[in-house]
Scaffold this active site. Sequence first.
Site, mmCIF file in Angstrom:
data_model
loop_
_atom_site.group_PDB
_atom_site.id
_atom_site.type_symbol
_atom_site.label_atom_id
_atom_site.label_comp_id
_atom_site.label_asym_id
_atom_site.label_seq_id
_atom_site.Cartn_x
_atom_site.Cartn_y
_atom_site.Cartn_z
ATOM 1 C CB CYS A 139 -1.086 0.268 1.480
ATOM 2 S SG CYS A 139 -2.457 -1.118 0.613
ATOM 3 C CG ASN A 204 -1.016 -3.271 -2.793
ATOM 4 O OD1 ASN A 204 -1.919 -2.065 -3.167
ATOM 5 N ND2 ASN A 204 -1.292 -3.776 -1.963
ATOM 6 C CB CYS A 382 4.140 1.160 -44.992
ATOM 7 S SG CYS A 382 2.955 0.045 -43.271
ATOM 8 C CB CYS A 388 -2.095 3.255 -39.507
ATOM 9 S SG CYS A 388 -1.587 1.544 -39.588
#
Length: 437
Positions: A139, A204, A382, A388
């Site tokens: 925590c 956590n 590309c 895309c």
Amino acid sequence: MADIRSNFVGIKSPNPFWLASAPPTDKAYNVIRAFQAGWGGVVWKTLGEEGPPVVNVNGPRYGAIYGADRRLLGLNNIELITDRELQTNLREIKQVKKDWPDRAIVVSLMVPCEEESWKAILPVVEETGADGIELNFGCPHGMSERGMGSAVGQVPEYVEMVVRWCKANTRMPVITKLTPNITDIRKPARAAHAGGTDAVSLINTINSITSVDLDNFAPQPTIDGKGTHGGYCGPAVKPIAMSMVSEIARDAETQGLPISGIGGITTWRDAAEFMALGAGNVQVCTAVMTYGFKIVQEMISGLSNWMDEKGHKNLDHIVGRAVPNVTDWQFLNLNYITKARIDQDLCIKCGRCYIACEDTSHQAIANTIDGQRGFEVIDAECVACNLCVDVCPVEGCITMEELQPGAVDERTGKVVEADYANWTTHPNNPMAKVAAE
Ligand SMILES: Cc1cc2nc3c(=O)[nH]c(=O)nc-3n(C[C@H](O)[C@H](O)[C@H](O)COP(=O)(O)O)c2cc1C
């Protein structure tokens, strides 16, 4: 029918779905209804030592991040460990375990970092008949300022020391819950392993401020004009949690150490992904706080159906199956070439792929086809980055097509090689050269 019964460090449950330590597991009334809904086990909301009661804030305790449809993506909380009396919790744990012997009850604990405190609480928990304990070293707020929770989890030496104390003072299996608020998750995992932990659980919550009120300039949730960092969880943290789980699963020093996977699990698919990355079981919190206990029914049927379809007979067939495929960047095959393909029948001509590609760096999508508005990939530009695909609002409209051996990559002019398998030692692999030298 697939067998989804789970045996995690000797703790048996009818399925691998446990509730994580949090408000849905804070009292018998909740845990009983969770079991009625079908949950295989629970980690009871963290108990502290006997003494002055823990006092929570009475202003808002939670903050949220939403998707465009107001679906909750991330939850932030500033709650503490249980504020109910230790004896009340212990009495209820004992009764629920007696009434539900086939379900797992693990008790989460957080007491000061002194052996006497751990020695005092372990026997009273053992007396309830609980199946195990989970050490809350995670925590990030409220308790850490008091030298507990993540204040322990962030120091591997403390983690090892406390695990050792617990192993020496109880016969119950010990699960060590780790904080993600650390640079290298392997270090506390190794420390817990060295201390003799039976398992680790993670993650956590993550330190977070979800929003700031711009009228009074205070972080939200705001308590009388002030805010504080809280713990972040929910679907948004799943990628971080899965990466951490996989790092521990593939670390040679902790190989074979059982892992309970936590963080953003909402569906059976999320759970199966965690298990493929090495989690022996999973724990859920935010999804139940959002949708209620009954979501476990979809998880059970979804996991069983998928396992049946794929012929996975039991959980051992899926746990850790993706771990060998998690590698370091330098081992990725640079001979593997793909290109984006736009399905013209599915394309709604919104142009988002074009804008993203044009304004990122590749300019690999044309915005006209035969003089008309339309979108098409320019193979010579590309690099197959996938942006895309990521921004396209129509699922399945843009996909990545693998170039087959012998094809020419128009961007580089190189012929795609067939020799994918030996990339680690391939002469084109710069890291292979470095390793050889
Ligand atoms: C309101 C709230 C209270 C929590 N209390 C505890 C706690 O007492 N002990 C603990 O170990 N974890 C606690 N957690 C963390 C959860 O057990 C879990 O690790 C985390 O929420 C990530 O899982 P999720 O994404 O499914 O919510 C709490 C989480 C929330 C949201």
